[in-house]
Design a protein around this motif. Structure first.
Motif, PDB file in Angstrom:
ATOM      1  N   ARG A 260      65.669  35.051  78.676  1.00 57.34           N
ATOM      2  CA  ARG A 260      65.189  36.157  78.075  1.00 57.34           C
ATOM      3  C   ARG A 260      66.225  37.264  77.947  1.00 57.34           C
ATOM      4  O   ARG A 260      66.628  37.917  76.837  1.00 57.34           O
ATOM      5  CB  ARG A 260      63.904  36.815  78.529  1.00 57.34           C
ATOM      6  CG  ARG A 260      62.609  35.826  78.315  1.00 57.34           C
ATOM      7  CD  ARG A 260      61.521  36.381  79.036  1.00 57.34           C
ATOM      8  NE  ARG A 260      61.681  36.473  80.337  1.00 57.34           N
ATOM      9  CZ  ARG A 260      60.723  36.650  81.506  1.00 57.34           C
ATOM     10  NH1 ARG A 260      59.749  37.067  80.976  1.00 57.34           N
ATOM     11  NH2 ARG A 260      60.878  36.445  82.638  1.00 57.34           N
TER      12      ARG A 260
ATOM     13  N   ASP B 141      66.559  33.400  69.891  1.00 60.59           N
ATOM     14  CA  ASP B 141      65.238  33.702  70.457  1.00 60.59           C
ATOM     15  C   ASP B 141      64.364  32.489  69.896  1.00 60.59           C
ATOM     16  O   ASP B 141      63.129  32.090  70.520  1.00 60.59           O
ATOM     17  CB  ASP B 141      64.658  35.052  70.066  1.00 60.59           C
ATOM     18  CG  ASP B 141      64.761  35.255  68.434  1.00 60.59           C
ATOM     19  OD1 ASP B 141      65.401  34.345  67.671  1.00 60.59           O
ATOM     20  OD2 ASP B 141      64.337  36.235  68.030  1.00 60.59           O
ATOM     21  N   ASP B 142      64.380  31.882  68.650  1.00 60.61           N
ATOM     22  CA  ASP B 142      63.485  31.008  68.164  1.00 60.61           C
ATOM     23  C   ASP B 142      63.870  29.868  68.968  1.00 60.61           C
ATOM     24  O   ASP B 142      62.734  29.152  69.207  1.00 60.61           O
ATOM     25  CB  ASP B 142      63.922  30.688  66.474  1.00 60.61           C
ATOM     26  CG  ASP B 142      65.372  30.526  66.183  1.00 60.61           C
ATOM     27  OD1 ASP B 142      66.120  30.702  67.162  1.00 60.61           O
ATOM     28  OD2 ASP B 142      65.695  30.399  65.146  1.00 60.61           O
TER      29      ASP B 142
ATOM     30  N   PHE C  41      61.906  30.275  72.244  1.00 60.61           N
ATOM     31  CA  PHE C  41      60.335  29.884  72.169  1.00 60.61           C
ATOM     32  C   PHE C  41      59.825  28.359  71.744  1.00 60.61           C
ATOM     33  O   PHE C  41      58.838  28.002  72.512  1.00 60.61           O
ATOM     34  CB  PHE C  41      59.892  30.752  70.996  1.00 60.61           C
ATOM     35  CG  PHE C  41      60.224  32.347  70.927  1.00 60.61           C
ATOM     36  CD1 PHE C  41      59.579  33.059  72.215  1.00 60.61           C
ATOM     37  CD2 PHE C  41      60.573  33.095  70.096  1.00 60.61           C
ATOM     38  CE1 PHE C  41      59.842  34.289  72.600  1.00 60.61           C
ATOM     39  CE2 PHE C  41      60.814  34.505  70.334  1.00 60.61           C
ATOM     40  CZ  PHE C  41      60.390  35.080  71.488  1.00 60.61           C
TER      41      PHE C  41
ATOM     42  N   ASN D 241      60.423  26.854  75.550  1.00 62.90           N
ATOM     43  CA  ASN D 241      59.597  27.498  76.444  1.00 62.90           C
ATOM     44  C   ASN D 241      57.859  27.329  76.246  1.00 62.90           C
ATOM     45  O   ASN D 241      57.085  28.128  76.359  1.00 62.90           O
ATOM     46  CB  ASN D 241      59.542  29.211  76.261  1.00 62.90           C
ATOM     47  CG  ASN D 241      58.967  29.844  77.855  1.00 62.90           C
ATOM     48  OD1 ASN D 241      59.361  29.166  78.691  1.00 62.90           O
ATOM     49  ND2 ASN D 241      58.385  30.873  77.455  1.00 62.90           N
TER      50      ASN D 241
END
Length: 581
Positions: free
Chosen positions: A370, A380-381, A384, A387
């Motif tokens: 993060r 960030d994509d 995600f 995760n």
């Protein structure tokens, strides 16, 4: 009139006890004093019932041609004496209760090796009743193979503390430490031995975890021990998600065992019969990353193989692809990993065709993804997508319940691996392990155990075998252990005394006032060095004033082994030869 007939008419209670502490005869006065006592009763059952109005004296006599004791009772009318006798009786009873509640055996002999006291743990270890041990010599018990060797006998011979492995007749394997107790003339008057049963460590069953369709057995020496609640939660979640194809992200410090858990997940899944392929994202040069991961076609670049190369992704078809150190992925590759996660297709470098792959992806990192996303170093994509099921593995310093089991199983593993005699871990070493912070986690513990198994010739791993960072207080982050942490050699203390912060007295208010803060600060010392010098001076003056490590321990309110270690650490000799350590 025979001797016994004469004793029988006396008003004084008299009991005869044999070498096994069993009542073999008593006169009528004794029977009247304590109704219900019969021949053959253990003296331990009789003694608590003796009348408090009498003083009982013990005389060594011959009973049936063997050493025994005659107990003679005389009336007492001194209330103070009766009160003192009652206090002593209660103290002895309390001591017996305390000893019998201990899990480990306690074994006490006199200076001749005659057993004076054992607690109830001895009955299970030796397969004998208390009365079969007390009153006998350790030499006889050793000769009869009740236990071998006798640590108490070794203490008598060497006149110092001894730790050794011991085998019992009924198959127990023990680590025994015997400590001598000296009188003022330097004679051994007592030997106190305490015992840890290692029998349960002789066999090392696998841990059965239910997977898909059948139980999967994970060897204990894999490091996947989960007695800690947080680790149990991780393993329980793995058991539930492993049968699916959900992407898993393993998080945790370096050395916590992410690689093992990734393999564990694969072994619990329906893909267990297919490949498990790992790529360490931190070890592959950025310029070669795409070709290593996705492969390349013939002639894709200068130096490429003529026939091309299959990448890691294709090699993992049908199985699991493990992206280790995923936080080190180059940015230009992250987009292609995202496509792989979404489409499950791959294109080789220099190729025009896409290939469908059936893979399950497990990723691991010791980075804060993060934070990397905030810094623009991780997409960030992609974060995600990875995760889906995050699993945080706790560091070893937070898994106190697992450390001892891990250490024992690793000793077993490395002794078998290198075909070495089986070794035991002394309880003081376990205490060191529990107090150390383990910055390298399970990997560091493995390295320590492997090194000890190879270089230590003894059959017991002792505190002095440990590397310095494990026994010195400066090497821990969880505080100093108040106990025996080692016996490192010390330099000769000839020459000038060490430089100190304080004057000639033990540090107190006046000692602190004798040196102003600017004087200390002018040395350029940090707070750690100042505190170390304070401690050094404290032990130096205490040694000068008290002489004995036991007296120093009493006045400084620490354990005697801690005093021994500190004197060695600061190069301070004396302490009456460290009071036999």
């Amino acid at each position: 009139m025979t001797e016994r007939e004469l004793l029988d008419v006396l008003d004084t209670p008299i009991y005869f006890i044999d070498a096994k502490h069993v009542v073999v005869w008593m006169n009528r006065a004794a029977q009247n004093a304590v109704p219900g006592i019969v021949k053959g009763m253990p003296w331990t059952d009789v003694q608590p019932r003796l009348p408090r109005t009498h003083i009982f004296r013990f005389h060594e006599v011959q009973v049936g041609g063997e050493p025994g004791v005659m107990v003679e009772g005389t009336p007492s009318v001194d209330p103070a004496l009766l009160s003192e006798l009652e206090r002593l009786r209660q103290a002895n009873e309390d001591l017996e209760t305390i000893l019998d509640t201990l899990f480990d055996e306690v074994f006490v002999t006199d200076g001749e090796g005659v057993v004076l006291r054992v607690n109830t743990a001895a009955e299970q270890l030796y397969g004998l009743q208390n009365s079969d041990i007390v009153g006998r010599t350790v030499f006889d018990l050793e000769r009869e193979q009740v236990f071998y060797p006798s640590v108490a006998a070794m203490v008598l011979q060497r006149r110092r503390r001894v730790t050794a492995l011991q085998e019992t007749k009924n198959g127990h394997r023990l680590v025994v430490t015997g400590s001598p107790v000296f009188d003022r003339e330097g004679r051994i008057v007592r030997i106190v031995c305490y015992t840890r049963d290692l029998t349960s460590s002789r066999s090392w069953p696998s841990v059965a975890v239910q997977g898909v369709g059948q139980g999967v057995e994970i060897p204990r020496d894999s490091g996947l021990v989960a007695e800690n609640p947080a680790m149990k939660s991780v393993m329980d979640l793995i058991r539930r998600v492993a049968p699916t194809d959900a992407t898993i992200l393993l998080l945790g410090e370096t050395g916590v065992g992410k690689n093992r858990l990734a393999r564990f997940i694969h072994d619990l899944s329906s893909r267990r019969a297919n490949p498990f392929v790992e790529i360490n994202c931190a070890n592959v040069p950025e310029s070669l990353f795409e070709s290593e991961l996705f492969g390349y076609e013939s002639g894709a670049f200068t130096g490429a193989r003529k026939e091309g190369k299959v990448g890691k992704v294709e090699l993992a078809h049908g199985g699991t692809l493990f992206l280790n150190e995923v936080g080190e992925l180059p940015l230009h590759v992250q987009g292609k990993i995202l496509d792989l996660l979404q489409e499950r297709t791959v294109s080789r470098v220099g190729g025009v065709h896409t290939r469908k792959v059936d893979i399950r992806i497990v990723a691991a990192t010791n980075k804060d993804l993060r934070q990397l996303v905030k810094e623009g170093r991780f997409r960030d994509d992609l974060y995600f997508r990875l995760n889906v099921v995050p699993l945080t593995i706790p560091p070893l310093r937070e898994r106190g319940e697992d450390i001892c089991t891990l250490a024992e199983t690793l000793v077993h593993h490395f002794c078998d691996k290198y075909q070495l005699p089986r070794k035991a871990i002394h309880p003081d070493v376990m205490a060191c392990f529990l107090h150390y912070a383990w910055p390298g986690n399970v990997r560091e513990l493995e390295n320590v155990i492997e090194r000890l198994c190879i270089i230590v010739e003894d059959d017991i791993l002792l505190p002095e075998h440990l590397p310095e960072e494990l026994w010195s207080s400066g090497g821990t982050e969880r505080g100093e252990k108040d106990g025996y942490l080692g016996t490192k050699g010390t330099p000769d203390n000839g020459g000038p005394p060490p430089k100190t912060v304080f004057g000639s007295s033990l540090p107190g208010k006046a000692a602190f006032q004798s040196h102003s803060s600017p004087d200390i600060l002018s040395q350029g010392w940090g707070i750690r060095q100042v505190l170390e010098e304070v401690e050094r001076e404290l032990y130096a003056r205490a040694l000068q004033q008290y002489g004995s490590t036991y007296a120093i321990a009493k006045h400084l309110r620490v354990s005697q082994p801690t005093v021994v270690r500190k004197l060695r650490q600061f190069g301070l000799s004396g302490g009456r030869a460290l009071d036999s350590q």
